[in-house]
Scaffold this motif. Structure first.
Motif, mmCIF file in Angstrom:
data_model
loop_
_atom_site.group_PDB
_atom_site.id
_atom_site.type_symbol
_atom_site.label_atom_id
_atom_site.label_comp_id
_atom_site.label_asym_id
_atom_site.label_seq_id
_atom_site.Cartn_x
_atom_site.Cartn_y
_atom_site.Cartn_z
ATOM 1 N N MET A 1 104.779 35.207 53.704
ATOM 2 C CA MET A 1 103.612 35.396 54.560
ATOM 3 C C MET A 1 102.919 34.072 54.855
ATOM 4 S SD MET A 1 103.413 38.495 55.536
ATOM 5 C CE MET A 1 101.864 38.171 56.360
ATOM 6 N N THR A 2 102.800 33.198 53.851
ATOM 7 C CA THR A 2 102.174 31.892 54.091
ATOM 8 C C THR A 2 103.015 31.052 55.052
ATOM 9 O OG1 THR A 2 103.270 30.998 52.107
ATOM 10 C CG2 THR A 2 101.023 31.825 51.857
ATOM 11 N N THR A 3 104.345 31.144 54.951
ATOM 12 C CA THR A 3 105.203 30.398 55.875
ATOM 13 C C THR A 3 104.932 30.823 57.316
ATOM 14 O OG1 THR A 3 106.923 30.205 54.190
ATOM 15 C CG2 THR A 3 107.587 29.844 56.465
ATOM 16 N N PHE A 4 104.852 32.123 57.549
ATOM 17 C CA PHE A 4 104.608 32.602 58.910
ATOM 18 C C PHE A 4 103.197 32.275 59.379
ATOM 19 C CE2 PHE A 4 108.364 35.252 58.155
ATOM 20 C CZ PHE A 4 108.994 35.133 59.376
ATOM 21 N N MET A 5 102.226 32.412 58.485
ATOM 22 C CA MET A 5 100.849 32.101 58.887
ATOM 23 C C MET A 5 100.698 30.625 59.227
ATOM 24 S SD MET A 5 98.916 34.688 59.221
ATOM 25 C CE MET A 5 97.423 33.710 59.437
ATOM 26 N N TRP A 6 101.299 29.746 58.433
ATOM 27 C CA TRP A 6 101.224 28.318 58.737
ATOM 28 C C TRP A 6 102.011 27.982 59.998
ATOM 29 C CZ3 TRP A 6 97.765 25.052 57.536
ATOM 30 C CH2 TRP A 6 97.062 25.139 56.323
ATOM 31 N N ASN A 7 103.082 28.747 60.281
ATOM 32 C CA ASN A 7 103.765 28.580 61.566
ATOM 33 C C ASN A 7 102.804 28.799 62.728
ATOM 34 O OD1 ASN A 7 106.242 28.042 60.405
ATOM 35 N ND2 ASN A 7 106.984 30.141 60.543
ATOM 36 N N SER A 8 102.014 29.881 62.634
ATOM 37 C CA SER A 8 101.064 30.197 63.700
ATOM 38 C C SER A 8 99.947 29.163 63.775
ATOM 39 C CB SER A 8 100.478 31.595 63.484
ATOM 40 O OG SER A 8 101.471 32.572 63.611
ATOM 41 N N VAL A 9 99.455 28.749 62.609
ATOM 42 C CA VAL A 9 98.392 27.725 62.591
ATOM 43 C C VAL A 9 98.893 26.435 63.236
ATOM 44 C CG1 VAL A 9 97.002 26.251 61.094
ATOM 45 C CG2 VAL A 9 97.209 28.694 60.595
ATOM 46 N N ASN A 10 100.100 26.022 62.864
ATOM 47 C CA ASN A 10 100.664 24.796 63.436
ATOM 48 C C ASN A 10 100.912 24.951 64.935
ATOM 49 O OD1 ASN A 10 101.946 22.076 63.027
ATOM 50 N ND2 ASN A 10 103.735 23.188 63.784
ATOM 51 N N GLY A 11 101.389 26.130 65.360
ATOM 52 C CA GLY A 11 101.595 26.359 66.786
ATOM 53 C C GLY A 11 100.298 26.333 67.561
ATOM 54 N N TRP B 1 104.372 48.228 56.294
ATOM 55 C CA TRP B 1 102.994 47.895 56.649
ATOM 56 C C TRP B 1 102.457 46.667 55.926
ATOM 57 C CZ3 TRP B 1 99.711 47.988 52.510
ATOM 58 C CH2 TRP B 1 100.069 48.780 51.416
ATOM 59 N N GLY B 2 103.133 46.250 54.825
ATOM 60 C CA GLY B 2 102.672 45.072 54.099
ATOM 61 C C GLY B 2 103.398 43.797 54.477
ATOM 62 N N PHE B 3 104.514 43.930 55.248
ATOM 63 C CA PHE B 3 105.258 42.725 55.622
ATOM 64 C C PHE B 3 105.743 42.764 57.066
ATOM 65 C CE2 PHE B 3 109.271 40.331 55.912
ATOM 66 C CZ PHE B 3 108.783 39.065 55.616
ATOM 67 N N LEU B 4 106.572 43.767 57.413
ATOM 68 C CA LEU B 4 107.155 43.783 58.758
ATOM 69 C C LEU B 4 106.095 43.892 59.845
ATOM 70 C CD1 LEU B 4 110.316 46.034 58.297
ATOM 71 C CD2 LEU B 4 110.206 43.560 58.550
ATOM 72 N N LEU B 5 105.067 44.703 59.630
ATOM 73 C CA LEU B 5 104.024 44.870 60.642
ATOM 74 C C LEU B 5 103.230 43.582 60.855
ATOM 75 C CD1 LEU B 5 102.673 46.770 62.620
ATOM 76 C CD2 LEU B 5 101.174 47.551 60.775
ATOM 77 N N PRO B 6 102.662 42.964 59.809
ATOM 78 C CA PRO B 6 101.942 41.704 60.052
ATOM 79 C C PRO B 6 102.846 40.584 60.551
ATOM 80 C CG PRO B 6 102.075 42.172 57.689
ATOM 81 C CD PRO B 6 102.515 43.405 58.400
ATOM 82 N N GLY C 1 94.701 32.021 52.701
ATOM 83 C CA GLY C 1 93.832 33.148 52.363
ATOM 84 C C GLY C 1 94.314 34.482 52.893
ATOM 85 N N VAL C 2 94.717 34.529 54.165
ATOM 86 C CA VAL C 2 95.163 35.792 54.759
ATOM 87 C C VAL C 2 96.388 36.352 54.036
ATOM 88 C CG1 VAL C 2 96.089 36.866 56.849
ATOM 89 C CG2 VAL C 2 94.137 35.309 57.003
ATOM 90 N N PRO C 3 97.437 35.541 53.769
ATOM 91 C CA PRO C 3 98.569 36.083 52.997
ATOM 92 C C PRO C 3 98.159 36.579 51.613
ATOM 93 C CG PRO C 3 99.214 34.052 54.075
ATOM 94 C CD PRO C 3 97.736 34.182 54.259
ATOM 95 N N ALA C 4 97.276 35.840 50.948
ATOM 96 C CA ALA C 4 96.824 36.286 49.623
ATOM 97 C C ALA C 4 96.110 37.629 49.713
ATOM 98 C CB ALA C 4 95.905 35.235 49.003
ATOM 99 N N LEU C 5 95.321 37.820 50.776
ATOM 100 C CA LEU C 5 94.613 39.084 50.962
ATOM 101 C C LEU C 5 95.590 40.227 51.220
ATOM 102 C CD1 LEU C 5 91.889 40.534 51.251
ATOM 103 C CD2 LEU C 5 91.933 39.948 53.691
ATOM 104 N N ILE C 6 96.611 39.982 52.050
ATOM 105 C CA ILE C 6 97.608 41.013 52.351
ATOM 106 C C ILE C 6 98.358 41.415 51.086
ATOM 107 C CG2 ILE C 6 99.763 41.478 53.580
ATOM 108 C CD1 ILE C 6 98.713 39.762 55.864
ATOM 109 N N VAL C 7 98.766 40.433 50.298
ATOM 110 C CA VAL C 7 99.495 40.725 49.060
ATOM 111 C C VAL C 7 98.605 41.486 48.081
ATOM 112 C CG1 VAL C 7 100.629 39.699 47.049
ATOM 113 C CG2 VAL C 7 101.049 38.764 49.327
ATOM 114 N N ALA C 8 97.333 41.090 47.970
ATOM 115 C CA ALA C 8 96.413 41.760 47.043
ATOM 116 C C ALA C 8 96.194 43.217 47.440
ATOM 117 C CB ALA C 8 95.082 41.008 47.007
#
Length: 740
Positions: free
Chosen positions: A542-552, A625-630, A578-585
């Protein structure tokens, strides 16, 4: 393709067949003084190959026949052919069962859609045939029948009407079941009830066992009280008919009664034999009234068996008194609602045995139960417990009961007190644990690992050198991507295999423990690091994908030649970590329990749970709903960024430069994961093509990043300086050697 990476990165899609076979549990009601274990003779079925006719299935040298056929090779008819009687058409029906007319009550009547008549298939003088049809009054309701029970009405008409009104079990409500149970209870207790009334009432009970209704206290009390009445009927049925043996067999219920001279019997064995569908038929119910021990004869496979042995004193008295025996076999436990034992998938068969005699010492000396359960496909027996039904507590208890041995694969129970008994079962899944990494995964992940290491070292060196051309914010966001991806690869390779496998846990079917089970499904509590690995993989991807979006997003802002917001660094950190940590939690909090970790992860390998009990992909599982959807939402956003930046680059740059820039952005945005989603919606050749592309692109993503980094001027300059340094170092070392 390499199954490892595909299974972990996406859905771990697999196919599994289901079965109609379910586990069976048997309840016993009897009166006992002492309990001792006796020898059991089990004659194994012959192993000679059989040819079974008419759809029969060979199993251990025995033909398991469909309901409509019988005999050693399923070649003997056991049904009444379809025919028309009294203006009504009845379908082909097995002997002993009721058939309902194809003609239905008209719309507008209370019984709209219900059959207009019923007829029972009987064996008449050796040949099967239907009894005269019983006609249903379509305006009658269960409430009307309850009111008429107080008057000397025609009980046979009321019994038939109740039977037809409950013929469609899937339409019954809790109120219908309660009313029907009360009607049947009254009919069976009536002194004016004839044989046909009792048979019709038993058929109604058989239909009620198919009803699926919500738990209702009034309905529970009515059906549980009905079990007591059925016990009384089983003892008195042969007395009322003045016969030594009598039985009524319907698809879900058997009532067997017998009168046995006390001086002429050692023991009694009641056996229910296995059939193709699992339904009860008269030819599958056997009663041995003078058995010295438990015997399972050749050419038979028993589903449920009970052996009752009487003390020697009964035979030595040589009295003329009889022993009344009654057996009631239920297809399931719908009338025995337990709060302590939760049944999810297993079908629990219930068997009650009652004994009554004139002599005070005519009580069983020994009661033994033996079962050969049918496991649910994809499961194996884990444990069982011998219990009794406590009517005062309205639940199961293990007090006074013990287990027999299971060395021959047959399960036995013994109890030492007078009440209702059962064997409750628990099963565990048979998991197919993942194999070692395949060649594609090893090569791809190795290249990605080495490429990411070199890339990270290069960018860290850039930051410390603080070159003017270096955009520190951009480098930092890319480093976060690289570190997340590298940590994921390391965690994946080292920990994705489950080191605490349930298959290594020993089955608990020994006779020393007899604890009440709480469920028919056994799941090992969390004992190892597999859940931690699954959560870490979840977070890192999740952090890899989120940082992909942030960098883009950062690249887009820079393409628009605007400066980054003042708090961009803090905002990017909050989004990227933070967002990936929240999703995992949230996912862990909703699905994970220490006693049932498989709500969050899989057992086969350490990744998010994806499949239901039937091995089908479930949208309720955390993988969706915890991975494929986000991730899907992130990919849509990244693709929009890629298209926009690509259009801008094509307008302002040459084709080669535009292509390299778009390829770079596509790799950094993780767009190759789109292939994984395409695998889910394709089949055949296209599915295979997308699977291979997905596997190749995702496993080598780190190597792609290295190639992109290697084409940058800063990397080439750094490599040039390194080569020059190594070249200049060689003459110095050579001169040093010559001087020495």
């Amino acid at each position: 393709m390499d199954g490892w990476v595909w299974r972990v990165f996406t859905l771990a899609i697999c196919s599994a067949t289901t079965t109609d076979y379910t586990s069976s549990t048997v309840l016993i009601t009897t009166t006992i003084t002492t309990t001792t274990k006796s020898p059991t003779t089990v004659t194994p079925p012959t192993t000679t190959a059989l040819i079974c006719d008419n759809g029969g299935k060979p199993e251990n040298g025995v033909c398991i026949c469909p309901d409509e056929w019988t005999g050693e090779t399923c070649s003997e008819e056991n049904f009444c052919g379809a025919q028309q009687l009294g203006g009504f058409r009845f379908p082909r029906t097995p002997i002993g069962w009721f058939a309902y007319s194809e003609e239905k009550c008209e719309v507008g009547t209370s019984g709209a859609g219900k059959p207009q008549a019923s007829a029972r298939c009987l064996s008449m003088n050796g040949s099967p045939g239907f009894s005269p049809p019983q006609i249903f009054q379509c305006d009658l309701t269960l409430s009307d029948i309850q009111q008429n029970l107080t008057s000397p009405a025609n009980l046979e008409t009321l019994a038939t009407s109740t039977q037809i009104l409950t013929s469609k079990a899937e339409e019954l409500t809790a109120e219908n079941v309660t009313a029907a149970a009360e009607i049947v209870n009254t009919l069976l207790l009536s002194a004016n009830a004839t044989e046909s009334v009792r048979v019709s009432a038993v058929a109604t009970v058989s239909q009620l066992l198919n009803a699926t209704v919500t738990d209702d206290t009034k309905e529970n009390n009515a059906t549980l009280g009905l079990t007591v009445t059925l016990d009384q009927l089983s003892v008195n049925l042969s007395l009322s008919q003045n016969t030594s043996q009598s039985q009524v067999v319907q698809p879900n219920l058997v009532v067997q009664s017998a009168q046995i001279p006390a001086a002429d019997t050692h023991g009694v064995q009641f056996t229910s034999l296995r059939g193709f569908s699992g339904n009860f038929l008269p030819n599958r119910i056997h009663l041995n009234t003078n058995a010295t021990q438990v015997v399972v004869e050749n050419s038979f496979i028993a589903d449920a068996l009970i052996y009752i042995r009487f003390p020697p004193g009964v035979r030595s008295r040589q009295t003329d008194s009889n022993v009344s025996l009654g057996f009631v076999l239920y297809q399931n436990d719908c009338f025995f609602r337990s709060e302590l034992y939760i049944r999810r998938r297993a079908t629990i068969r219930v068997l009650s045995a009652s004994v009554r005699g004139q002599e005070p010492n005519v009580v069983p000396q020994h009661v033994e139960m033996m079962f050969r359960p049918r496991n649910i496909n994809g499961t194996s027996l884990y444990d069982f417990s011998c219990v009794f039904w406590n009517y005062s507590q309205k639940d199961w208890s293990t007090s006074g009961c013990s287990k027999g041995n299971t060395s021959d694969g047959l399960m036995r129970c013994f109890c030492n007190h007078t009440t209702n008994f059962a064997a409750l079962w628990s099963f565990r899944e048979n998991y197919e644990y993942a194999e070692a990494l395949g060649a594609i995964s090893i090569v791809g992940l190795s290249l990605s690992f080495l490429g990411l290491i070199v890339t990270i070292i290069h960018h860290i060196k850039e930051i410390f050198q603080k070159e003017e051309q270096t955009n520190l914010t951009s480098v930092q966001s890319r480093l976060c991507i690289y570190f997340s991806l590298l940590a994921f690869i390391i965690t994946f390779v080292s920990g994705v295999q489950n080191s605490s496998r349930q298959i290594d846990i020993e089955v608990q079917t020994d006779d020393r423990t007899n604890n009440l089970l709480d469920s028919d499904e056994h799941v090992e509590p969390d004992r190892g690091s597999c859940t931690a690995v699954a959560a870490l993989l979840h977070f890192l991807l999740m952090t890899t994908f989120m940082w992909n979006s942030v960098n883009g997003t950062q690249i887009l802002i820079q393409k628009m030649r605007r400066s980054l917001p003042p708090l961009w660094t803090l905002l990017s950190m909050a989004l990227g970590w933070g967002v990936p940590a929240l999703i995992v939690a949230i996912t862990l909090g909703v699905t994970y329990r220490v006693n049932n970790p498989l709500g969050y992860r899989q057992e086969e390998f350490c990744w998010l749970a994806a499949l239901d009990k039937n091995k089908h992909f479930s949208f309720e599982k955390p993988l969706f709903w915890g991975f494929l959807l986000p991730v899907g939402l992130i990919l849509i956003y990244n693709i929009v960024l890629l298209v926009y930046v690509s259009i801008k680059a094509t307008r302002k740059s040459c084709f080669r430069k535009s292509f390299l820039e778009c390829f770079t952005l596509a790799v950094l945005l993780g767009v190759s994961w789109v292939f994984g989603y395409l695998v889910l919606v394709t089949s055949g050749t296209m599915n295979l093509v997308f699977s291979i592309l997905f596997c190749l692109c995702t496993t080598t993503q780190g190597f792609h990043i290295f190639i992109i980094t290697a084409t940058t001027p800063t990397f080439r300059a750094a490599m040039s300086r390194s080569v020059q340094y190594l070249s200049s170092a060689r003459p110095i070392r050579r001169n040093t050697r010559m001087r020495s």
